[in-house]
Structures are given as C-alpha cells and as structure tokens.
Design an enzyme around this catalytic site. Sequence first.
Site, PDB file in Angstrom:
ATOM      1  CE  LYS A   8       4.340   7.715   5.746  1.00 59.79           C
ATOM      2  NZ  LYS A   8       3.727   8.936   4.790  1.00 59.79           N
ATOM      3  CB  SER A  52      -5.740   4.486   2.280  1.00 53.86           C
ATOM      4  OG  SER A  52      -5.818   5.502   1.468  1.00 53.86           O
ATOM      5  CD  GLN A  82       3.247   4.754   2.240  1.00 54.37           C
ATOM      6  OE1 GLN A  82       3.855   5.599   1.521  1.00 54.37           O
ATOM      7  NE2 GLN A  82       2.083   5.034   2.695  1.00 54.37           N
ATOM      8  CE  LYS A 126       4.263   7.777  -2.335  1.00 52.05           C
ATOM      9  NZ  LYS A 126       3.318   8.169  -1.230  1.00 52.05           N
ATOM     10  CE  LYS A 144      -4.198   1.863   0.542  1.00 49.65           C
ATOM     11  NZ  LYS A 144      -3.952   2.147  -0.564  1.00 49.65           N
ATOM     12  N   GLY A 200      -3.476   7.921  -3.837  1.00 49.29           N
ATOM     13  CA  GLY A 200      -2.708   9.149  -4.658  1.00 49.29           C
ATOM     14  C   GLY A 200      -1.393   9.660  -3.879  1.00 49.29           C
ATOM     15  CG  ASP A 201       2.755  11.038  -3.073  1.00 46.87           C
ATOM     16  OD1 ASP A 201       2.747  11.160  -1.833  1.00 46.87           O
ATOM     17  OD2 ASP A 201       3.762  11.513  -3.630  1.00 46.87           O
TER      18      ASP A 201
HETATM   19  P1  NDP Z   1      -0.203  17.822  -4.328  1.00 47.57           P
HETATM   20  O1  NDP Z   1       0.176  17.269  -5.707  1.00 47.57           O
HETATM   21  O2  NDP Z   1      -1.791  17.877  -4.147  1.00 47.57           O
HETATM   22  O3  NDP Z   1       0.526  19.068  -3.834  1.00 47.57           O
HETATM   23  C1  NDP Z   1       1.693  19.127  -3.710  1.00 47.57           C
HETATM   24  C2  NDP Z   1       1.927  20.514  -3.359  1.00 47.57           C
HETATM   25  O4  NDP Z   1       3.466  20.800  -3.393  1.00 47.57           O
HETATM   26  C3  NDP Z   1       1.972  21.770  -4.373  1.00 47.57           C
HETATM   27  O5  NDP Z   1       1.461  22.711  -3.908  1.00 47.57           O
HETATM   28  C4  NDP Z   1       2.962  21.497  -5.318  1.00 47.57           C
HETATM   29  O6  NDP Z   1       3.477  22.836  -5.883  1.00 47.57           O
HETATM   30  C5  NDP Z   1       3.983  21.398  -4.009  1.00 47.57           C
HETATM   31  N1  NDP Z   1       5.250  21.063  -4.497  1.00 47.57           N
HETATM   32  C6  NDP Z   1       5.635  19.669  -4.942  1.00 47.57           C
HETATM   33  N2  NDP Z   1       6.798  19.624  -5.336  1.00 47.57           N
HETATM   34  C7  NDP Z   1       7.463  20.751  -5.111  1.00 47.57           C
HETATM   35  C8  NDP Z   1       8.828  21.070  -5.192  1.00 47.57           C
HETATM   36  N3  NDP Z   1       9.644  20.267  -5.848  1.00 47.57           N
HETATM   37  N4  NDP Z   1       9.150  22.450  -4.809  1.00 47.57           N
HETATM   38  C9  NDP Z   1       8.256  23.151  -4.335  1.00 47.57           C
HETATM   39  N5  NDP Z   1       6.884  22.749  -4.107  1.00 47.57           N
HETATM   40  C10 NDP Z   1       6.545  21.506  -4.455  1.00 47.57           C
HETATM   41  O7  NDP Z   1       0.213  16.756  -3.285  1.00 47.57           O
HETATM   42  P2  NDP Z   1       0.114  16.169  -1.722  1.00 47.57           P
HETATM   43  O8  NDP Z   1      -0.506  17.520  -0.970  1.00 47.57           O
HETATM   44  O9  NDP Z   1      -0.704  14.976  -1.830  1.00 47.57           O
HETATM   45  O10 NDP Z   1       1.482  15.854  -1.254  1.00 47.57           O
HETATM   46  C11 NDP Z   1       2.370  16.763  -0.631  1.00 47.57           C
HETATM   47  C12 NDP Z   1       3.277  15.894   0.370  1.00 47.57           C
HETATM   48  O11 NDP Z   1       2.526  15.149   1.423  1.00 47.57           O
HETATM   49  C13 NDP Z   1       4.121  14.763  -0.405  1.00 47.57           C
HETATM   50  O12 NDP Z   1       5.423  14.794   0.160  1.00 47.57           O
HETATM   51  C14 NDP Z   1       3.385  13.511  -0.256  1.00 47.57           C
HETATM   52  O13 NDP Z   1       4.244  12.526  -0.420  1.00 47.57           O
HETATM   53  C15 NDP Z   1       2.981  13.683   1.122  1.00 47.57           C
HETATM   54  N6  NDP Z   1       1.863  12.724   1.651  1.00 47.57           N
HETATM   55  C16 NDP Z   1       0.766  12.919   0.805  1.00 47.57           C
HETATM   56  C17 NDP Z   1      -0.256  12.085   1.236  1.00 47.57           C
HETATM   57  C18 NDP Z   1      -1.662  12.256   0.820  1.00 47.57           C
HETATM   58  O14 NDP Z   1      -2.634  11.640   1.174  1.00 47.57           O
HETATM   59  N7  NDP Z   1      -1.943  12.933  -0.366  1.00 47.57           N
HETATM   60  C19 NDP Z   1       0.071  11.314   2.417  1.00 47.57           C
HETATM   61  C20 NDP Z   1       1.149  11.320   3.086  1.00 47.57           C
HETATM   62  C21 NDP Z   1       2.031  12.064   2.754  1.00 47.57           C
HETATM   63  P3  NDP Z   1       3.256  22.873  -7.519  1.00 47.57           P
HETATM   64  O15 NDP Z   1       1.923  22.837  -7.985  1.00 47.57           O
HETATM   65  O16 NDP Z   1       4.090  23.997  -7.952  1.00 47.57           O
HETATM   66  O17 NDP Z   1       4.245  21.728  -8.019  1.00 47.57           O
END
Ligand code: NDP
Length: 452
Positions: free
Chosen positions: A114, A384, A111, A126, A90, A165-166
């Site tokens: 976690k 999830s 993961q 992943k 997962k 998702g991620d």
């Molecule tokens: P989204 O795609 O919804 O949002 C990502 C955000 O981070 C956007 O604002 C994006 O900006 C910014 N971002 C991504 N890459 C970069 C970068 N290289 N430099 C600066 N800003 C960046 O993703 P999530 O919110 O789902 O995920 C965010 C983090 O949380 C990740 O590390 C993910 O692995 C982690 N996470 C997510 C989970 C989930 O349920 N969604 C669960 C656990 C962890 P821009 O649009 O400009 O790229």
Amino acid sequence: MSEYINGILEDLKRLNPGQEVFIQAATEVLYNLDPLISREDKYKKHAILERITVPERTVVFRVTYVDDKGKPQVHNGYRVQFNSAIGPYKGGLRLHPSVNLGVLKFLGFEQIFKNSLTGVNIGGAKGGSNFDPKGKSDNEIMRFCHAFMEEFYRHIGNTTDVPAGDIGVGGREIGYLFGKYKKITGRFDGILTGKGLNWGGSLARTEATGYGLVYFTDNMLKKAGLSLEGKKCSISGSGNVAIYTIEKLYQFGALPITASDSNGYIYDSEGIDVALLKELKEVRRERLSEYTKFRPHAKYISVNEYAPGRNGVWDVPCDGAFPCATQNEVHLADIKVLYANGCKFLAEGANMPSTLDAVNFMLAQKDFYFAPAKAANAGGVGTSGLEMMQNAGMTSWSFEEVDKRLRGIMNHIFEISYATSEEFGDAGNLVLGSNIAGFRKVADAMIDQGYV
Ligand code: NDP
C-alpha cells in the site's frame, strides 16, 4: 499456481502457526504475483518472496498501567517493522482486544505494498496492543498510552519508524503518545502522524482515508462509464474511515444509507446524518444505537438479529458497498446477497474486509467493480506522508492544498493499478494490478540494496 509459490506458502504456514489472517493476506499477494514472478527471473534469483514475507524486526513488549480502581492491568504491546526498502517504516497502531502478532503481521505485510503504491517513499509496519479502549475513562486511556510509549519510544524516530492511528487510535491517543515521547526524550520530533493541528498535524489527515476511498471509487466507476451520482451506498463501521467516506459520498451526489458498529447497524433511508454521527462518535463517544433517539425514522438492527454467519448490514439493498470496519467482515454469503440485491461495486475502506472467496466471487462477475483495500484505502497513509513532508519543511499547507495532493495520490494509485492490470492481460482486475505495482517498486529496491 507455480510450484515455487506454493512452496513458499507451505513454508509460511509451517513457520507461522495460528496466524491465519497473515497467511490469508500472504496467499492473496503471492497468488497475484505469480504472472510477474514467472515472467521475470530476477525476483526468484534474489529470493525476494522468501525475504519480503519475513518482517525485518518484530518487537513484543509488556505494557502495565493502573486502572481507575487502582488495579494494575497488563497488556501486550507490539511493533512489526516489516520492510524498509523504500523508506522509514510507516503504519498505524491498533488498540483492540483482537490484536495479536498474526493480525499485526497481516496488517504490516499489506502496508508494504500500500505504501509503495502511494508514490511516497515509506516502508511498511504495524503495531498496537490487545488493550480495549471501549468503556475506559479518559484518564485510563492516557495512562495506557503513556505506559505503551515508555517502551515504544526506543523503536521509533522520524527517519526510522513513524506510526499513526488505526482502530482505537485517533487524535486523542496520538496526543497522549506524543506527550510521553517528548517527556522521555526531550525532543519535538515528527515521530507520529495524525497529530493535533496546533502541534504539527496536517489538515485533512482526519478525513484522508474516507475521502481517498471515494476518490478512488470515482476513478474506478468513471473508467467503467458509471458514476457515484444518485447511488445508494451501504457503509459498515462508524469510526474514522466510515464517517469521512459517508461525508465525501454526499459531495459526489451519492446517498449513504447505513453505518454499523460491533453491536449492530443503522439503516437510515433518508441518508445517514453525518453531523449527528460525528457528534455521537467523535465528541460523545457513544454507541451507534443512540442514533435512533435523534432520527426516530431510522432503524437499528442488533447483531443478535443477524442470520447465523452473516453480517446483517449487507442485507440492505444498495448500488455500492463500502466495508469500513474490520477484516473479514464480507463473507461469500454476504457478497452473494449484495449482488443478488443489485449491488454493482464494492470499495474496501477497512483492511482486508473481504474473505478470499468473496474477492474471487466479485472478480468473477463481469458487471461488478471491486476496489481492493491496499489501493483504495491508501489515502490515509499517503496523507501521513504529506504530514511528514510538512514537518520536515517546518511548514503547513491549507486544507485545499492537502486535499488536492490526496486526490492526486488516489488518481495515481488508480492509474498505476489499472495500467498494471492491463499489462498482465486482465484489464480492470485491480487486485492483480495493485499487488504487482506495489510489489515491483519494493522488490527492485531490495535487489539494489543487496542481501540485507
Ligand atoms: P475506528 O476505531 O475509528 O473505527 C472502527 C469501526 O469499526 C468502529 O465502528 C468499530 O465498532 C468497528 N469495528 C471494529 N472492529 C470490529 C469488529 N470486530 N466487528 C464489527 N465492527 C468492528 O477505526 P478506523 O475507522 O480508523 O479503521 C477502520 C478500518 O479501516 C480498519 O480496518 C483499519 O485498519 C482501516 N484503515 C484505517 C485507516 C485510518 O487512517 N484510520 C487507514 C487505512 C485503513 P466498535 O466501536 O463497536 O468496535
């Protein structure tokens, strides 16, 4: 550090050249496991560290789709199935140009621990692609997702591997992926989580990572006799995790004052307008810079104005920081500025957002509280797991029911991480506590199952 652990790290570096973020994640975990490994002989005897650092299976495949101009576009698709000792694989799918095998191995490795901490029986994995969804039309996103699933469907299943998702993968992409899976196989299986609410998704899954992060932080602060009430909080990112962290912070009486994307950050001294943020990012899919058109008093600072080697969002004085964008976005220089400006805690919403030296700096400050990602952001995968339970029982729970269970999961993760940090003589070091607690359950299952 013991010679044994250093030797394993040296082998990992030799065998995984160019995979710096994977080595970074492995270094943190292995260093924190040292007290356990030296205390209990069985992990060395059964070669657990040698085995747990190698994925059980890695799939790399070609994804070709045709863009709106009729041109074929070719990308790499990946799935790293890291460990299935305690349950089916997962972990999310990431669509971002920075995706490569090393990034997905770091994420898949994290993961494992976690997922173990959540108390739900799920293994670690992943996947994703170097496809960049930014600026693509809806049709291009759909064609890419369909092309990805044309190969990917062979490797997943509701009792084998259940992705979610991620970065770059939200409800829209999960829908396209699921549609293609169903078309190819003719089966309506719960092979993905984060599904739409009308077709097997769980209420509160969208909110879960951000909400869970705030629940965890609340636990951590309460233990220290503090609270979120009245705290100014700085958040990076403006995606799924950032939005629902901001929303939940308001519910705890805190004031979230920043959000960012890869082009810059917003500072809104009156508090980020979360309804506006949702509208811009979830509905219109705009860049964050649009925010100031609707809130003219807010400031937008572009990355071009950041000091060299710095992440500008951390210049804003705050009581607490919530990095919710991506890996290595809090450097030593950033955390030093945060701390000097009065910041008292940092809770990681993104995966491994703090560099190793930034983490060490935080742990060294006696008046600073640090919530590491593998514990603090586990609410998404935990929920999830709740979606999988609802699918298996052909039922759906109310928002309140899922949210209550999510809170229970986050409380459990905090308690087990804190208790383990105490057991190993460093009360409150949640990096140590979460790594050992997450590892122990998986490692003991691996011993039970023999050398496979
Ligand atoms: P989204 O795609 O919804 O949002 C990502 C955000 O981070 C956007 O604002 C994006 O900006 C910014 N971002 C991504 N890459 C970069 C970068 N290289 N430099 C600066 N800003 C960046 O993703 P999530 O919110 O789902 O995920 C965010 C983090 O949380 C990740 O590390 C993910 O692995 C982690 N996470 C997510 C989970 C989930 O349920 N969604 C669960 C656990 C962890 P821009 O649009 O400009 O790229």
